[in-house]
Design an enzyme around this catalytic site. Structure first.
Site, mmCIF file in Angstrom:
data_model
loop_
_atom_site.group_PDB
_atom_site.id
_atom_site.type_symbol
_atom_site.label_atom_id
_atom_site.label_comp_id
_atom_site.label_asym_id
_atom_site.label_seq_id
_atom_site.Cartn_x
_atom_site.Cartn_y
_atom_site.Cartn_z
ATOM 1 N N LYS A 99 -16.404 -15.502 -47.356
ATOM 2 C CA LYS A 99 -15.695 -15.460 -46.035
ATOM 3 C C LYS A 99 -14.899 -16.641 -45.920
ATOM 4 O O LYS A 99 -13.964 -16.828 -45.350
ATOM 5 C CB LYS A 99 -16.521 -15.571 -44.969
ATOM 6 C CG LYS A 99 -17.227 -13.881 -45.015
ATOM 7 C CD LYS A 99 -16.551 -13.043 -44.506
ATOM 8 C CE LYS A 99 -17.301 -11.700 -44.254
ATOM 9 N NZ LYS A 99 -16.224 -10.449 -44.143
ATOM 10 N N GLU A 121 -14.597 -13.043 -34.789
ATOM 11 C CA GLU A 121 -15.793 -11.880 -34.469
ATOM 12 C C GLU A 121 -16.770 -12.121 -35.784
ATOM 13 O O GLU A 121 -16.308 -12.415 -36.793
ATOM 14 C CB GLU A 121 -15.182 -10.250 -34.485
ATOM 15 C CG GLU A 121 -15.331 -9.824 -36.004
ATOM 16 C CD GLU A 121 -13.979 -10.420 -36.820
ATOM 17 O OE1 GLU A 121 -12.883 -10.922 -36.132
ATOM 18 O OE2 GLU A 121 -14.104 -10.213 -37.877
ATOM 19 N N SER A 378 -20.856 -11.510 -53.275
ATOM 20 C CA SER A 378 -20.342 -11.597 -52.132
ATOM 21 C C SER A 378 -20.946 -12.869 -51.096
ATOM 22 O O SER A 378 -20.183 -13.767 -50.654
ATOM 23 C CB SER A 378 -19.626 -10.626 -51.180
ATOM 24 O OG SER A 378 -21.015 -9.924 -50.756
HETATM 25 C C1 LIG Z 1 -22.047 -11.661 -47.979
HETATM 26 C C2 LIG Z 1 -21.184 -10.562 -47.368
HETATM 27 N N1 LIG Z 1 -20.554 -9.769 -48.082
HETATM 28 C C3 LIG Z 1 -19.832 -8.928 -47.548
HETATM 29 C C4 LIG Z 1 -19.536 -8.726 -46.229
HETATM 30 C C5 LIG Z 1 -18.823 -7.537 -45.753
HETATM 31 O O1 LIG Z 1 -17.388 -7.779 -45.545
HETATM 32 P P1 LIG Z 1 -16.296 -7.528 -46.554
HETATM 33 O O2 LIG Z 1 -16.368 -5.909 -46.718
HETATM 34 O O3 LIG Z 1 -15.223 -7.830 -45.556
HETATM 35 O O4 LIG Z 1 -16.254 -8.210 -47.792
HETATM 36 C C6 LIG Z 1 -20.207 -9.437 -45.434
HETATM 37 C C7 LIG Z 1 -19.837 -9.345 -43.963
HETATM 38 O O5 LIG Z 1 -20.351 -10.211 -43.070
HETATM 39 C C8 LIG Z 1 -21.067 -10.582 -45.957
HETATM 40 O O6 LIG Z 1 -21.496 -11.700 -44.961
#
Ligand SMILES: Cc1ncc(COP(=O)(O)O)c(C=O)c1O
Length: 393
Positions: A99, A121, A378
């Site tokens: 993020k 948000e 992620s």
């Molecule tokens: C570690 C992590 N991965 C994935 C996501 C999902 O978001 P996005 O689909 O935008 O990557 C989030 C959302 O809070 C997150 O904290």
């Protein structure tokens, strides 16, 4: 006939002024927000074409966020699964997830556009923490909307945001989760657009957000492509990532969309918008969306607050529609197993969100035997350890 507005977008180019990705995307917002969206689209186009903006952002990503993130080869888990597993380590970024890539870019953009307040948000809290972090870094005011249910699940992140100087406002309508927090943030933006930038956290919402967020997360795919070229001498066979709104997935997919790598997004079974493939409009754009027979948005349900969202970013709907990416779904039970598996075999505790992608790899291991899989890790699991302790003990 090919539509010049959307042709480039199908390969992740710049969308046309209508912000369409094939049948999806667009801008379905109240009249009052249209000028703000237009101002933002023009501001981003201008900034993105400015080498000074790009250099400043690259500097922040390197010196503040810790990029490039490494590519980790998982020797023990690869052996256990019978395939070659590589992780793109977005969990090692400052604040613990991908993020921060998006937020540093949007905060720089907001400052360039003369805004002094960021609003956001958040679901799992990672985007809220990233926004509060950037606001502290730039000396801006910050308000974060968060569903009441998520505030309980992710207390640690609420406290982190407060420490960083942000005000966390509870969203107490509807399911009191991410979708309701988006509604509140949009409402605030309408009322305060002169001084506020709405720092949207995923590749969703009205044009230009899906485009801005994808460009700011493209760094994941660009780095991973070069890292794979050096390690493998080419591309992985499969590139996979979890999909909430879709920003980490679109970021890594963007590095491989023009190759023959299979792109696989993984959704929670209780929030599988693409798998159900029913188009609708939510939060300002047309996409696949969980809804009842009358088109009312229904609630997603997932073990991970970050994926608890009834829609998906419109570019994913388009990629699914044209067959360039496919979308799988996994259950909470499979996610809990994957969360433990990566911790035990590689010494990496993942966030519950990317544990979804691993859960799919683990389930599909027979089909993936001998192949090379790149998984976008992620975020790190610190925020989820308390929740897992309650479930597992
Ligand atoms: C570690 C992590 N991965 C994935 C996501 C999902 O978001 P996005 O689909 O935008 O990557 C989030 C959302 O809070 C997150 O904290």
């Amino acid at each position: 006939m090919t539509d010049p507005n959307t042709d480039g977008a199908s390969l992740m180019g710049t969308p046309g002024s209508d912000g369409r990705f094939g049948d999806f995307g667009g801008r379905f917002v109240p009249e009052t927000i249209v000028p703000a969206c237009e101002e933002l689209a023009a501001g981003f186009a201008d900034a993105w074409a400015d080498p000074a903006f790009r250099t400043e952002l690259d500097g922040l990503l390197a010196d503040y966020a810790g990029r490039p993130s490494p590519l980790t080869e998982c020797h023990r888990l690869s052996e256990e699964l019978g395939l070659r597993l590589l992780l793109k380590r977005e969990d090692l970024n400052h604040t613990g997830s991908h993020k921060i890539n998006n937020v540093l870019g949007q905060a720089l953009l907001a400052r360039r556009m003369g805004k002094r307040r960021l609003l956001a948000e958040t679901g799992a809290g990672q985007h809220g923490v990233a926004t509060a972090t950037a606001a502290a870094l730039f000396g801006m005011d910050c308000t974060v909307y968060m569903g009441e249910v998520d505030m309980v699940r992710q207390q640690l992140n609420v406290f982190r945001m407060e420490l960083l100087g942000a005000e966390v406002r509870p969203a107490s309508s509807g399911s009191r989760t991410l979708k309701d927090a988006v509604n509140e943030a949009l409402r605030d933006w309408v009322a305060t657009v002169e001084e506020s930038h709405y720092c949207l956290g995923s590749a969703m919402g009205p044009h230009p957000y899906p485009w801005i967020v994808r460009e700011l997360q493209r760094v994941i795919g660009t780095e991973a492509r070069e890292q794979c070229r050096r390690l493998l001498g080419g591309h992985p066979d499969i590139v996979t990532a979890c999909v909430g709104g879709g920003s980490n997935a679109i970021g890594i997919f963007s590095g491989f969309v023009d190759t023959d790598a299979e792109l696989v997004g993984v959704e929670p079974a209780g929030g599988a918008a693409v798998a159900r493939a029913v188009p609708g409009v939510v939060h300002g754009s047309k996409s696949y969306l969980l809804q009842d027979e009358w088109g009312q948005v229904t609630e997603a349900e997932s073990i991970s607050a970050g994926l608890d969202y009834p829609g998906v970013g419109p570019e994913h709907a388009h990629l699914a529609d044209i067959g360039r990416a496919r979308y799988e779904q996994v259950t909470d039970a499979e996610v809990i197993e994957a969360f433990q598996l990566l911790s035990r075999t590689e010494g990496i505790i993942p966030a519950l969100e990317p544990a979804h992608a691993l859960a799919w790899v683990s389930r599909a291991r027979a089909d993936l035997a001998g192949r090379t899989v790149l998984l976008n890790l992620s975020g790190r699991g610190d925020k989820d350890v308390g929740q897992m302790m309650e479930i597992l003990r």
